[in-house]
Scaffold this active site. Structure first.
Site, PDB file in Angstrom:
ATOM      1  N   HIS A  60     -33.570 -17.367  -3.765  1.00  0.00           N
ATOM      2  CA  HIS A  60     -32.397 -18.013  -3.650  1.00  0.00           C
ATOM      3  C   HIS A  60     -31.191 -17.252  -2.616  1.00  0.00           C
ATOM      4  CE1 HIS A  60     -33.372 -21.546  -5.975  1.00  0.00           C
ATOM      5  NE2 HIS A  60     -33.591 -20.607  -6.873  1.00  0.00           N
ATOM      6  N   HIS A 100     -40.568 -20.845 -14.296  1.00  0.00           N
ATOM      7  CA  HIS A 100     -40.136 -22.197 -13.949  1.00  0.00           C
ATOM      8  C   HIS A 100     -38.945 -22.990 -14.721  1.00  0.00           C
ATOM      9  CE1 HIS A 100     -39.882 -24.716 -10.323  1.00  0.00           C
ATOM     10  NE2 HIS A 100     -39.319 -25.389 -10.972  1.00  0.00           N
ATOM     11  N   HIS A 141     -41.358 -16.005  -2.519  1.00  0.00           N
ATOM     12  CA  HIS A 141     -42.325 -17.154  -2.280  1.00  0.00           C
ATOM     13  C   HIS A 141     -42.156 -17.145  -0.680  1.00  0.00           C
ATOM     14  CE1 HIS A 141     -43.756 -21.568  -2.709  1.00  0.00           C
ATOM     15  NE2 HIS A 141     -44.408 -20.982  -2.042  1.00  0.00           N
ATOM     16  N   THR A 172     -40.910 -25.618  -6.180  1.00  0.00           N
ATOM     17  CA  THR A 172     -42.491 -25.905  -6.550  1.00  0.00           C
ATOM     18  C   THR A 172     -42.338 -26.933  -7.899  1.00  0.00           C
ATOM     19  OG1 THR A 172     -42.906 -23.506  -5.923  1.00  0.00           O
ATOM     20  CG2 THR A 172     -44.641 -24.503  -7.212  1.00  0.00           C
ATOM     21  N   GLU A 204     -45.581 -15.202  -4.099  1.00  0.00           N
ATOM     22  CA  GLU A 204     -46.033 -16.721  -4.486  1.00  0.00           C
ATOM     23  C   GLU A 204     -46.361 -17.115  -3.051  1.00  0.00           C
ATOM     24  OE1 GLU A 204     -42.907 -18.966  -6.175  1.00  0.00           O
ATOM     25  OE2 GLU A 204     -42.750 -17.560  -7.912  1.00  0.00           O
ATOM     26  N   ARG A 249     -38.407 -21.567   4.833  1.00  0.00           N
ATOM     27  CA  ARG A 249     -37.184 -22.094   4.389  1.00  0.00           C
ATOM     28  C   ARG A 249     -36.379 -20.953   3.708  1.00  0.00           C
ATOM     29  NH1 ARG A 249     -38.176 -26.373  -0.558  1.00  0.00           N
ATOM     30  NH2 ARG A 249     -39.837 -27.152   1.042  1.00  0.00           N
ATOM     31  N   GLU A 288     -50.130 -18.044 -14.371  1.00  0.00           N
ATOM     32  CA  GLU A 288     -48.703 -18.394 -14.487  1.00  0.00           C
ATOM     33  C   GLU A 288     -48.479 -19.314 -15.116  1.00  0.00           C
ATOM     34  OE1 GLU A 288     -45.675 -17.084 -11.607  1.00  0.00           O
ATOM     35  OE2 GLU A 288     -44.298 -18.362 -12.530  1.00  0.00           O
ATOM     36  N   ARG A 336     -42.853 -19.374   2.149  1.00  0.00           N
ATOM     37  CA  ARG A 336     -43.417 -20.529   2.161  1.00  0.00           C
ATOM     38  C   ARG A 336     -43.853 -20.662   3.798  1.00  0.00           C
ATOM     39  NH1 ARG A 336     -42.099 -25.239  -0.500  1.00  0.00           N
ATOM     40  NH2 ARG A 336     -41.555 -24.768  -2.597  1.00  0.00           N
ATOM     41  N   ASN A 394     -36.900 -13.409  -9.253  1.00  0.00           N
ATOM     42  CA  ASN A 394     -37.365 -14.051  -7.983  1.00  0.00           C
ATOM     43  C   ASN A 394     -36.091 -14.104  -7.037  1.00  0.00           C
ATOM     44  OD1 ASN A 394     -37.280 -16.454  -5.977  1.00  0.00           O
ATOM     45  ND2 ASN A 394     -39.212 -16.990  -7.139  1.00  0.00           N
TER      46      ASN A 394
END
Ligand code: PXP
Length: 238
Positions: free
Chosen positions: A9, A190, A42, A100, A69, A48, A150, A44, A6
């Site tokens: 970040h 996660h 993801h 999340t 995602e 963000r 998931e 969103r 992922n």
């Protein structure tokens, strides 16, 4: 066990300056060269970190697979149908959350999620639901034709002490077994990191892990190639 990275970040870091570096797309392409099995982002509602430009470029450029995602809302479903990721992972989304916070409640939101699955399936996209390791939630996911689940591993990742760790790992194992029996593909993610992956990899029913924070953080110290190599080695079943 496949390992997908992922890169949200990296976009967070870019957006901190409102400029173009570090670029999550370039980073994802390098990650592919270093051997990840797929890229996860993801998109969103509040944009963000990852934005639409990132997802479109990733779609064009990556050669492994794209796991998008997303919340089960029309605006993002429209974008997903257009962009065509290999996998859409439906997650709950709250504006106030830092990340999340847990699995989606499939049972309580069954109509909305079913509608999202149908729309994504019509567009030829496989769908995964991010759920707690809970048999009833997994049954509901199967009932509305999800292709994958998931499993949320946040509670396992936060467990302290041998007993709690064992219990949480067992919950994930039982959930993964159950999902497999129902014919679902099983991903997990996660909070997985270089320590808790050592035990986690023993759950043979899990096909794939989606990991962000720990690998990006380690890459700051040892470089991306090494951080990916170490996680790939952990994810390999000996
Ligand atoms: N899977 C899902 C559904 C997530 O929302 C996240 C966090 O973005 C992850 C996996 C990766 O979590 P982490 O960054 O803690 O590895």
């Amino acid at each position: 066990m496949r390992f997908c990275l992922n890169v949200d970040h990296i976009a967070t870091l870019r957006n901190a300056r409102g400029e173009v570096q570090p670029d999550p797309v370039t980073f994802a392409l390098m990650a592919e060269q270093f051997g990840v099995d797929g890229i996860v982002v993801h998109l969103r509602e509040d944009r963000r970190h990852i934005n639409e430009r990132d997802v479109r470029l990733l779609r064009e450029l990556i050669t492994t697979k794209l796991d998008l995602e997303m919340a089960a809302i029309d605006e993002i479903i429209d974008i997903a149908c257009d962009i065509q990721p290999e996998l859409a992972t439906i997650v709950p989304e709250r504006r106030q959350e830092l990340t999340t916070e847990g699995g989606i409640n499939v049972i309580d939101n069954i109509r909305q999620i079913k509608n999202a699955i149908n729309r994504l399936h019509d567009a030829g996209i496989a769908v995964s639901l991010f759920v707690e390791p809970d048999i009833n939630q997994i049954d509901a996911a199967a009932q509305i034709n999800a292709d994958y689940i998931e499993v949320h591993t946040g509670n396992y990742a936060r467990a302290i002490g041998e007993e709690e760790l064992f219990d949480e790992l067992e919950r994930v194992r039982v959930a993964a077994k159950h999902a497999k029996k129902l014919g679902l593909g099983v991903n997990a993610g996660h909070g997985l990191n270089y320590i808790n992956m050592k035990e986690f990899v023993a759950i043979t029913e899990i096909d794939e892990v989606s990991i962000g924070h720990s690998v990006i953080a380690r890459a700051l110290f040892v470089g991306l190639e090494q951080a990916i190599k170490e996680m790939r080695d952990l994810a390999k079943r000996k």
